[in-house]
Design a protein around this motif. Structure first.
Motif, PDB file in Angstrom:
ATOM      1  N   GLU A   5      18.051  50.426 -60.780  1.00 43.61           N
ATOM      2  CA  GLU A   5      18.198  50.195 -59.291  1.00 43.61           C
ATOM      3  C   GLU A   5      17.765  51.247 -58.101  1.00 43.61           C
ATOM      4  OE1 GLU A   5      22.441  50.618 -59.319  1.00 43.61           O
ATOM      5  OE2 GLU A   5      22.866  48.471 -60.101  1.00 43.61           O
ATOM      6  N   ILE A   6      17.201  52.456 -59.026  1.00 44.56           N
ATOM      7  CA  ILE A   6      16.155  53.439 -58.109  1.00 44.56           C
ATOM      8  C   ILE A   6      15.011  52.877 -57.555  1.00 44.56           C
ATOM      9  CG2 ILE A   6      15.194  55.750 -58.482  1.00 44.56           C
ATOM     10  CD1 ILE A   6      17.034  56.457 -60.939  1.00 44.56           C
ATOM     11  N   LYS A   7      14.911  53.255 -56.230  1.00 42.62           N
ATOM     12  CA  LYS A   7      13.875  53.204 -55.478  1.00 42.62           C
ATOM     13  C   LYS A   7      13.062  54.168 -54.936  1.00 42.62           C
ATOM     14  CE  LYS A   7      14.875  48.554 -55.118  1.00 42.62           C
ATOM     15  NZ  LYS A   7      14.291  47.710 -56.102  1.00 42.62           N
ATOM     16  N   GLU A   8      11.672  54.312 -55.208  1.00 47.64           N
ATOM     17  CA  GLU A   8      10.859  55.373 -54.693  1.00 47.64           C
ATOM     18  C   GLU A   8      10.290  54.946 -53.381  1.00 47.64           C
ATOM     19  OE1 GLU A   8       8.135  58.111 -57.577  1.00 47.64           O
ATOM     20  OE2 GLU A   8       7.992  55.915 -57.832  1.00 47.64           O
ATOM     21  N   ARG A   9      10.094  56.031 -52.653  1.00 48.60           N
ATOM     22  CA  ARG A   9       9.584  56.019 -51.273  1.00 48.60           C
ATOM     23  C   ARG A   9       8.025  56.186 -51.514  1.00 48.60           C
ATOM     24  NH1 ARG A   9       8.566  59.626 -46.855  1.00 48.60           N
ATOM     25  NH2 ARG A   9       8.602  58.622 -44.987  1.00 48.60           N
ATOM     26  N   LYS A  10       7.279  55.075 -50.986  1.00 49.98           N
ATOM     27  CA  LYS A  10       5.959  55.255 -50.886  1.00 49.98           C
ATOM     28  C   LYS A  10       5.307  55.045 -49.120  1.00 49.98           C
ATOM     29  CE  LYS A  10       5.020  55.414 -55.342  1.00 49.98           C
ATOM     30  NZ  LYS A  10       4.261  56.530 -55.957  1.00 49.98           N
ATOM     31  N   VAL A  11       4.617  55.599 -48.959  1.00 50.97           N
ATOM     32  CA  VAL A  11       3.995  55.664 -47.442  1.00 50.97           C
ATOM     33  C   VAL A  11       2.646  55.289 -47.655  1.00 50.97           C
ATOM     34  CG1 VAL A  11       3.462  56.566 -45.252  1.00 50.97           C
ATOM     35  CG2 VAL A  11       5.652  57.177 -46.356  1.00 50.97           C
ATOM     36  N   ILE A  12       2.078  53.861 -47.111  1.00 53.39           N
ATOM     37  CA  ILE A  12       0.711  53.855 -47.298  1.00 53.39           C
ATOM     38  C   ILE A  12       0.068  53.497 -46.113  1.00 53.39           C
ATOM     39  CG2 ILE A  12      -0.626  51.647 -47.848  1.00 53.39           C
ATOM     40  CD1 ILE A  12       1.530  50.928 -49.925  1.00 53.39           C
ATOM     41  N   HIS A  13      -0.953  54.330 -45.689  1.00 56.24           N
ATOM     42  CA  HIS A  13      -1.587  54.346 -44.513  1.00 56.24           C
ATOM     43  C   HIS A  13      -2.636  53.419 -44.417  1.00 56.24           C
ATOM     44  CE1 HIS A  13       0.392  58.077 -43.327  1.00 56.24           C
ATOM     45  NE2 HIS A  13      -0.043  58.414 -44.841  1.00 56.24           N
ATOM     46  N   ARG A  14      -2.771  52.428 -43.700  1.00 60.41           N
ATOM     47  CA  ARG A  14      -4.080  51.316 -43.471  1.00 60.41           C
ATOM     48  C   ARG A  14      -4.621  51.553 -42.368  1.00 60.41           C
ATOM     49  NH1 ARG A  14      -0.523  46.174 -45.760  1.00 60.41           N
ATOM     50  NH2 ARG A  14      -0.771  46.866 -47.729  1.00 60.41           N
ATOM     51  N   PRO A  15      -5.879  51.505 -42.287  1.00 59.56           N
ATOM     52  CA  PRO A  15      -6.785  51.624 -41.331  1.00 59.56           C
ATOM     53  C   PRO A  15      -6.614  50.409 -40.198  1.00 59.56           C
ATOM     54  CG  PRO A  15      -8.117  51.277 -43.096  1.00 59.56           C
ATOM     55  CD  PRO A  15      -6.715  51.347 -43.503  1.00 59.56           C
ATOM     56  N   THR A  16      -6.602  50.770 -38.837  1.00 60.51           N
ATOM     57  CA  THR A  16      -6.943  49.590 -37.807  1.00 60.51           C
ATOM     58  C   THR A  16      -8.222  49.778 -37.357  1.00 60.51           C
ATOM     59  OG1 THR A  16      -6.052  51.225 -35.897  1.00 60.51           O
ATOM     60  CG2 THR A  16      -4.241  50.125 -37.230  1.00 60.51           C
ATOM     61  N   LEU A  17      -8.454  48.722 -36.218  1.00 59.72           N
ATOM     62  CA  LEU A  17      -9.839  48.561 -35.987  1.00 59.72           C
ATOM     63  C   LEU A  17     -10.070  49.534 -34.737  1.00 59.72           C
ATOM     64  CD1 LEU A  17     -10.459  44.831 -35.967  1.00 59.72           C
ATOM     65  CD2 LEU A  17     -11.395  46.518 -37.374  1.00 59.72           C
ATOM     66  N   ASP A  18      -8.918  50.275 -34.104  1.00 57.84           N
ATOM     67  CA  ASP A  18      -8.761  51.082 -32.798  1.00 57.84           C
ATOM     68  C   ASP A  18      -9.239  52.393 -33.454  1.00 57.84           C
ATOM     69  OD1 ASP A  18      -8.121  48.827 -31.666  1.00 57.84           O
ATOM     70  OD2 ASP A  18      -5.872  49.390 -32.103  1.00 57.84           O
ATOM     71  N   PHE A  19      -9.732  53.385 -32.454  1.00 59.20           N
ATOM     72  CA  PHE A  19     -10.192  54.717 -32.410  1.00 59.20           C
ATOM     73  C   PHE A  19      -9.287  55.397 -31.372  1.00 59.20           C
ATOM     74  CE2 PHE A  19     -13.569  52.475 -34.428  1.00 59.20           C
ATOM     75  CZ  PHE A  19     -13.500  53.154 -35.610  1.00 59.20           C
ATOM     76  N   ASP A  20      -8.942  56.700 -31.715  1.00 57.63           N
ATOM     77  CA  ASP A  20      -8.475  57.568 -30.518  1.00 57.63           C
ATOM     78  C   ASP A  20      -9.521  58.128 -29.685  1.00 57.63           C
ATOM     79  OD1 ASP A  20      -9.583  59.441 -31.775  1.00 57.63           O
ATOM     80  OD2 ASP A  20      -7.699  60.466 -32.593  1.00 57.63           O
ATOM     81  N   ARG A  21      -9.180  58.848 -28.415  1.00 58.84           N
ATOM     82  CA  ARG A  21     -10.142  59.313 -27.634  1.00 58.84           C
ATOM     83  C   ARG A  21     -11.250  60.349 -28.280  1.00 58.84           C
ATOM     84  NH1 ARG A  21      -6.576  63.155 -23.845  1.00 58.84           N
ATOM     85  NH2 ARG A  21      -5.804  64.342 -25.365  1.00 58.84           N
ATOM     86  N   TYR A  22     -10.959  60.915 -29.625  1.00 58.01           N
ATOM     87  CA  TYR A  22     -11.820  61.762 -30.169  1.00 58.01           C
ATOM     88  C   TYR A  22     -12.701  61.155 -31.407  1.00 58.01           C
ATOM     89  CZ  TYR A  22      -8.350  65.254 -28.331  1.00 58.01           C
ATOM     90  OH  TYR A  22      -7.777  65.830 -27.377  1.00 58.01           O
ATOM     91  N   GLY A  23     -12.528  59.675 -31.236  1.00 53.01           N
ATOM     92  CA  GLY A  23     -13.307  59.080 -32.161  1.00 53.01           C
ATOM     93  C   GLY A  23     -12.757  58.882 -33.603  1.00 53.01           C
ATOM     94  N   LYS A  24     -11.726  59.078 -33.805  1.00 49.21           N
ATOM     95  CA  LYS A  24     -11.100  59.268 -34.994  1.00 49.21           C
ATOM     96  C   LYS A  24     -10.215  57.732 -35.070  1.00 49.21           C
ATOM     97  CE  LYS A  24     -10.730  64.043 -35.824  1.00 49.21           C
ATOM     98  NZ  LYS A  24      -9.811  65.177 -36.025  1.00 49.21           N
TER      99      LYS A  24
END
Length: 191
Positions: A5-24
């Motif tokens: 019953e134990i669950k493990e927390r996982k965070v997955i980072h997925r890229p989008t097609l957008d960029f911020d104002r610094y180009g990242k």
């Protein structure tokens, strides 16, 4: 609470097609609660060698102490390993072979399995010893190399009996996780 019953927390980072104002690139973070796996990488091989070590111990005992034929000694070692494995796993959580690799057998509640449960688990280990042959293909400098690979199903008895083979060093972590209440929902986090 049980280990299943134990669950493990996982965070997955997925890229989008957008960029911020610094180009990242902007990433979305998705949070998942996945099934906890108390096992470890390579446990099938270590468990197989531990079983062979236990069989070699009893084979040597029957051969040198009782002066039996080597084939009879090997044949007698199989039921001896099953019965002694059930006894030692229910009291100590390990066998002599598993002790070398620092492995413990626990049930779904994090305790050593009961004798009958461990006897069933050790009897089912006979099915684990029948290999599966699979074909593999690897790339070489000249071309492709194909061959046949032998694998063992060392998880079958644990799956049926709901037991786990874990490293001794991980026992503290498992017992602490069994005391903690687990979250129940999945949320999306944007970053």
């Amino acid at each position: 609470m049980k280990i299943s019953e134990i669950k493990e927390r996982k965070v997955i980072h997925r890229p989008t097609l957008d960029f911020d104002r610094y180009g990242k690139r902007i990433y979305h973070a998705y949070e998942y609660y996945l099934q906890y796996n108390p096992g470890f990488k390579g446990n099938e091989t270590q468990r197989l060698f531990a079983k062979w070590f236990d069989m070699a111990l009893f084979s040597a005992l029957f051969y040198y102490l009782f002066h039996e034929n080597i084939l009879i000694s090997i044949g007698l070692s199989i039921p001896a390993v099953i019965i002694s494995g059930a006894i030692t796993e229910s009291y100590f959580g390990t066998t002599p072979g598993k002790k070398i690799f620092r492995m413990k057998v626990i049930d779904d509640e994090g305790k050593y399995p009961a004798f009958i449960h461990s006897l069933k688990r050790n009897f089912l280990c006979l099915a684990n010893l029948f290999p599966i042959f699979t074909e593999y293909r690897s790339r070489t400098t000249i071309g492709h190399n194909t061959g046949i690979q032998m694998n063992f199903r060392m998880y079958l008895n644990n799956k049926i009996c709901t037991t786990y083979v874990v490293k001794e060093s991980k026992m503290e972590e498992i017992r602490s996780l069994l005391d903690v209440e687990q979250p129940r929902n999945n949320n999306q986090i944007d970053s």
